[in-house]
Design an enzyme around this catalytic site. Structure first.
Site, PDB file in Angstrom:
ATOM      1  N   CYS A   1       0.838  -1.205   0.000  1.00 23.61           N
ATOM      2  CA  CYS A   1       0.000   0.000   0.000  1.00 23.61           C
ATOM      3  C   CYS A   1       0.870   1.251   0.000  1.00 23.61           C
ATOM      4  O   CYS A   1       0.482   2.290  -0.538  1.00 23.61           O
ATOM      5  CB  CYS A   1      -0.950  -0.009   1.182  1.00 23.61           C
ATOM      6  SG  CYS A   1      -0.145  -0.126   2.794  1.00 23.61           S
TER       7      CYS A   1
ATOM      8  N   HIS B   1      -1.330   1.677   7.434  1.00 20.36           N
ATOM      9  CA  HIS B   1      -1.889   1.490   6.091  1.00 20.36           C
ATOM     10  C   HIS B   1      -1.845   2.828   5.363  1.00 20.36           C
ATOM     11  O   HIS B   1      -2.124   3.880   5.944  1.00 20.36           O
ATOM     12  CB  HIS B   1      -3.328   0.984   6.170  1.00 20.36           C
ATOM     13  CG  HIS B   1      -3.958   0.763   4.827  1.00 20.36           C
ATOM     14  ND1 HIS B   1      -3.458  -0.149   3.924  1.00 20.36           N
ATOM     15  CD2 HIS B   1      -5.038   1.346   4.226  1.00 20.36           C
ATOM     16  CE1 HIS B   1      -4.202  -0.126   2.822  1.00 20.36           C
ATOM     17  NE2 HIS B   1      -5.163   0.781   2.984  1.00 20.36           N
TER      18      HIS B   1
END
Length: 912
Positions: free
Chosen positions: A267, A837
């Site tokens: 990510c 994230h």
């Protein structure tokens, strides 16, 4: 220049007939010989690169030499038309025979001499002229008798080759042009070449500026040309890049609104790519193929153009409008190949990947093919304008690419020596600003307080302490909540039912991480140490349960730690096993039930069976077995040892009395600090801190030990307290970035006047800002003992970020847009250091609409959703650039938001 294919029609067709030359137009034999063999225009002249020379069969040439040397046209045998039949393999394709040797099979004639002979004698009907170019190979001029014959095919039609001849000195670019002409490829379509090697595999011909010789192409090799698909993929590897399913094959969406598949903790990479993909001028540079002319395959600091090509493939697919999401597997592989830190599938920092990518793209697209040495010069009292211009020109002499054009700016760095006052001024380029966040000097720590009163459950406290404080500061903060003196506290890190570390008062709090379980124990008070003074020994206590399996010889393999360990104060004059048993029984009384008299009788009977597991009876003189509960409950129980830490001068295990034989609820055992090994056999002179383990039989633990009550705790009122972090403005971070600071000891500056390293003061100022400004918010803080993420809310403007107050270069008052920026993208980081994230907010350059990119998921958002505590890297575009790039009036959709284009009128602007 390409070697022309062997002509189908003969040169000098007008002289094709086999006839004797007309005497009035043909010079005499001696004159012919001189014209053909002279050193100016004839056979004897030196070779010059690029010239055309012609092959003539040795057999015919010998006949001609005899003819002209005879001196009599009537008596000498006439040679007839030039006939090179012996040089060809066949009379159809007119391929030369292999292995022809000059002087044995043929002679070479320059163009002028060849045309003379053709005019005088003609060329055999149907035969082509054998024209060859002079090339320079390895510094030597030579006639290239055998050019390279390549078989050109299309990727879509591998069975229909087209033969073309090329000189060894021709560029691969000529091969590309020849193939595009042969296969009627339009100028708008993008192509690339592959060559099939001897093993049957294919290799890319990346650098079209090298020659056929440098590319090691050989006659007979197959060269495949493929044309990029409309969706941005290449026919040779569609499976590796696209995630389009069969039902989505006809998908047509907004260009740029395309997700990136998470390959496993990638990510961070997806976030950086989405931000960069939404920088308009960079994306246009790739979409319009301007990068193809600037690929630098020879840069030793670059990556052979591979990173630039891999990124171009991603951009073309994402902006084709034919994909909902794509799989960046090829790009990930390239990044890992050139930057080993990104190998594998560990989580990384999006800003670090962005830094690598910008540097890699710059070097792969650097227009400077050979970097010259540039000596850095100090200001030496010269005006800033002059020094800055010189620094920027020196930078551009070595670094000139679309990345420099788009992202590079200029700092002014001022260093001042603290001793001699020497001032050093330099101007340095930058690619992004890493700005610090205002850091609080306070820290919130959660601890558990364990009282000496066994009736009180452990209390959870949230304490505010100095970030650079000591353990003693933690005890002082807790004392304000509990009323217990800091002198009566011991701090320990508990991990896996044991003491990971017991801290000293002077140790730094920085060694304690936020995730550590910190317990603060109340111990007996301190007193002056005298000869006859009473001291307490602080004993670490572990809880263990005996497991039935593999417990054959009373070894530690059959014992498992459980529960929370304790630090217990024991009067030094009462160090007996029996006294310790009752002290511990009292400290555990909240969750350990005392047995009734009947239970005790049962225990004594069982003791006869388990007597081998309990040492023989014995008791220290003066030892007592009375219940010490009342004495232990208050400060009257005695004085503590000198250091309060377990490592005091208490007697070693060999000085301890023998343990009582009478069966109790549990047995006691000396162990090491891990609680895993028996320490009953120690040398007499050992002074190691004794740790005591309370060993439970499973049946006794189940009967008398209340696990639910033992794990219980209460929350102090302070737990609800939250250290509120006031939001900060982005301008404050930039001000902090330009604040004077003193260099650290690890990074001193060498003063040329003092001739030694100094901890100078340093100040950075902004001199020149780029078209697209990247601002990195330094949320992650790393020290020797701690790592933390700052979740401070940074308030940043969507439009009109004004840098005029920060740029110290004399400004152009008539062009204020040169210092105002609009936001175009944000890289977000959610979570902590270990489990974060990354996502992206980005403004589409075509529609002006903001979107949220979360790996392969893309959704539209409004402007008031963009600002958050997760904002990590900000991309701003200068307003004059935005106006320059905006589409012509009437071409944009009326519904498009002007979020990343021209600032809208006040009536349509959202007020956040």
């Amino acid at each position: 220049m390409a070697m022309a294919a062997v002509a189908a029609s003969p040169a000098g067709a007008a002289a094709a007939e086999d006839r004797e030359p007309q005497h009035e137009t043909v010079p005499g034999l001696e004159s012919q010989r001189l014209q053909i063999e002279n050193v100016e225009n004839g056979r004897g002249r030196p070779l010059r690169a690029g010239e055309s020379w012609f092959l003539v069969g040795q057999h015919w040439y010998k006949y001609w030499e005899v003819y002209v040397q005879g001196g009599d046209q009537d008596s000498s045998p006439f040679p007839g038309c030039i006939n090179n039949a012996e040089l060809f393999e066949d009379q159809v394709n007119w391929h030369l025979k292999k292995g022809l040797v000059e002087g044995e099979d043929y002679v070479l004639l320059p163009a002028a001499a060849w045309h003379y002979l053709v005019d005088w004698y003609g060329l055999e009907h149907g035969q082509p002229a054998i024209e060859r170019k002079v090339v320079e190979l390895s510094g030597i001029q030579t006639v290239e008798v055998y050019p390279v014959e390549l078989l050109l095919v299309q990727h879509s039609d591998m069975d229909t080759p087209h033969t073309a001849q090329f000189s060894h000195t021709d560029s691969i670019d000529l091969v590309v042009r020849t193939a595009r002409e042969q296969f009627l490829v339009s100028p708008q379509e993008e192509t690339r070449l592959w060559v099939k090697n001897a093993e049957g595999s294919f290799e890319r011909l990346c650098n079209t500026r090298v020659t056929v010789l440098d590319a090691a192409l050989k006659t007979g090799q197959v060269v495949v040309m493929e044309t990029r698909n409309k969706d941005g993929t290449w026919p040779s590897a569609p499976h590796a890049m696209s995630s389009t399913s069969e039902e989505d094959a006809d998908f047509q969406g907004q260009p740029g609104i395309c997700g990136l598949t998470n390959l496993g903790n990638t990510c961070f990479m997806n976030s950086a790519l989405q931000c960069l993909s939404n920088v308009p001028q960079l994306t246009e540079y790739f979409l319009k193929n301007r990068y193809l002319e600037e690929l630098n395959f020879c840069n030793p600091l670059g990556m052979k153009g591979e990173i630039a090509e891999a990124y171009a493939d991603l951009v073309k697919q994402a902006w084709s409008g034919h994909h909902r999401s794509i799989v960046p597997h090829v790009f990930k592989t390239k990044v890992g190949h050139f930057a080993s830190q990104f190998l594998g599938y560990q989580q990384h920092d999006s800003q670090e990947l962005l830094s690598f990518l910008l540097d890699g793209l710059h070097e792969d697209l650097n227009r400077v093919k050979k970097k010259e040495y540039v000596e850095l010069c100090d200001a030496a009292g010269r005006p800033d304008q002059e020094v800055a211009q010189e620094a920027w020109q020196n930078h551009k002499r070595r670094n000139d690419s679309v990345i420099v054009d788009t992202f590079h700016g200029l700092f002014k760095s001022t260093l001042v020596c603290p001793d001699c006052g020497n001032v050093s001024v330099t101007f340095d380029p930058f690619c992004y600003l890493s700005v610090p966040l205002p850091v609080s000097h306070k820290r919130v720590m959660e601890v558990f307080f364990v009282s000496m009163d066994p009736r009180r459950k452990p209390e959870q406290h949230r304490l505010v302490v100095p970030k650079k404080g000591k353990i003693s500061d933690l005890c002082v903060a807790l004392a304000k909540h509990t009323g217990i003196s800091p002198e009566r506290m011991m701090v320990a890190d508990v991990f896996s039912h044991r003491f990971y570390k017991i801290y000293q008062l002077e140790e730094s709090l920085s060694s304690i991480l936020d995730r550590d379980d910190i317990f603060i124990y109340e111990v007996s008070g301190r007193a002056a140490i005298g000869e006859n003074s009473r001291e307490d020994v602080v004993l670490p206590i572990y809880l263990r349960e005996r497991t039935p399996a593999r417990d054959y010889n009373n070894s530690y393999y059959g014992l498992m730690l459980f529960g929370h360990p304790l630090l217990v104060s024991v009067p030094r004059d009462r160090l007996s096993w029996d006294a310790l048993y009752h002290i511990l029984l009292y400290r555990l009384s909240r969750y350990v039930t005392r047995p009734s008299s009947d239970d005790e009788d049962d225990g004594d009977e069982k003791d006869l069976e388990d007597k081998d597991a309990v040492p023989k009876p014995g008791q220290m003189a003066g030892g007592s077995s009375q219940d010490p509960g009342q004495e232990q409950a208050g400060p009257s129980s005695g004085v503590a040892s000198g250091s309060r830490a377990p490592v005091d001068n208490s007697p070693g295990p060999s000085h301890w009395p023998q343990r009582a034989r009478r069966k109790h609820l549990f047995t006691l055992q000396t162990v090491n600090s891990n609680g895993t090994s028996d320490r009953s056999t120690f040398n007499e002179d050992t002074h190691a801190q004794p740790y005591i383990a309370i060993d439970w039989e499973p049946e006794m633990k189940k009967r008398y030990y209340d696990e639910v009550e033992a794990e219980g705790y209460v929350k102090h009122d302070c737990v609800s307290y939250v250290l509120k972090k006031a939001p900060v403005r982005l301008q404050e971070c930039i001000e902090l970035f330009t604040t004077v600071e003193t260099l650290e000891k690890e990074n001193p500056w060498y003063c040329p006047t003092c001739k030694q390293h100094q901890l100078a003061t340093k100040k950075l100022d902004l001199w020149m800002l780029p078209e697209t400004l990247i601002i990195h918010l330094k949320r992650f803080s790393y020290t020797k003992f701690s790592r933390e993420k700052l979740d401070t809310l940074v308030e940043f403007p969507i439009r009109d970020l004004d840098f005029s107050e920060f740029v110290i270069k004399p400004q152009n008052e008539s062009a204020p847009e040169l210092y105002k920026y609009d936001l175009i993208a944000v890289s977000n980081h959610y979570g902590g250091l270990r489990d974060g994230h990354y996502t992206t907010f980005a403004c589409n350059k075509d529609s002006g609409q903001w979107h949220y990119f979360d790996d392969n998921s893309v959704s539209p958002v409004t402007e008031n959703q963009i600002e958050s505590k997760a904002a990590y890297v900000l991309f701003y575009q200068r307003q004059d650039v935005a106006r320059r790039l905006q589409p012509q009036p009437g071409l944009s959709e009326p519904s498009a938001s002007p979020a990343c284009g021209t600032p809208p009128s006040s009536e349509s602007m959202d007020v956040n």
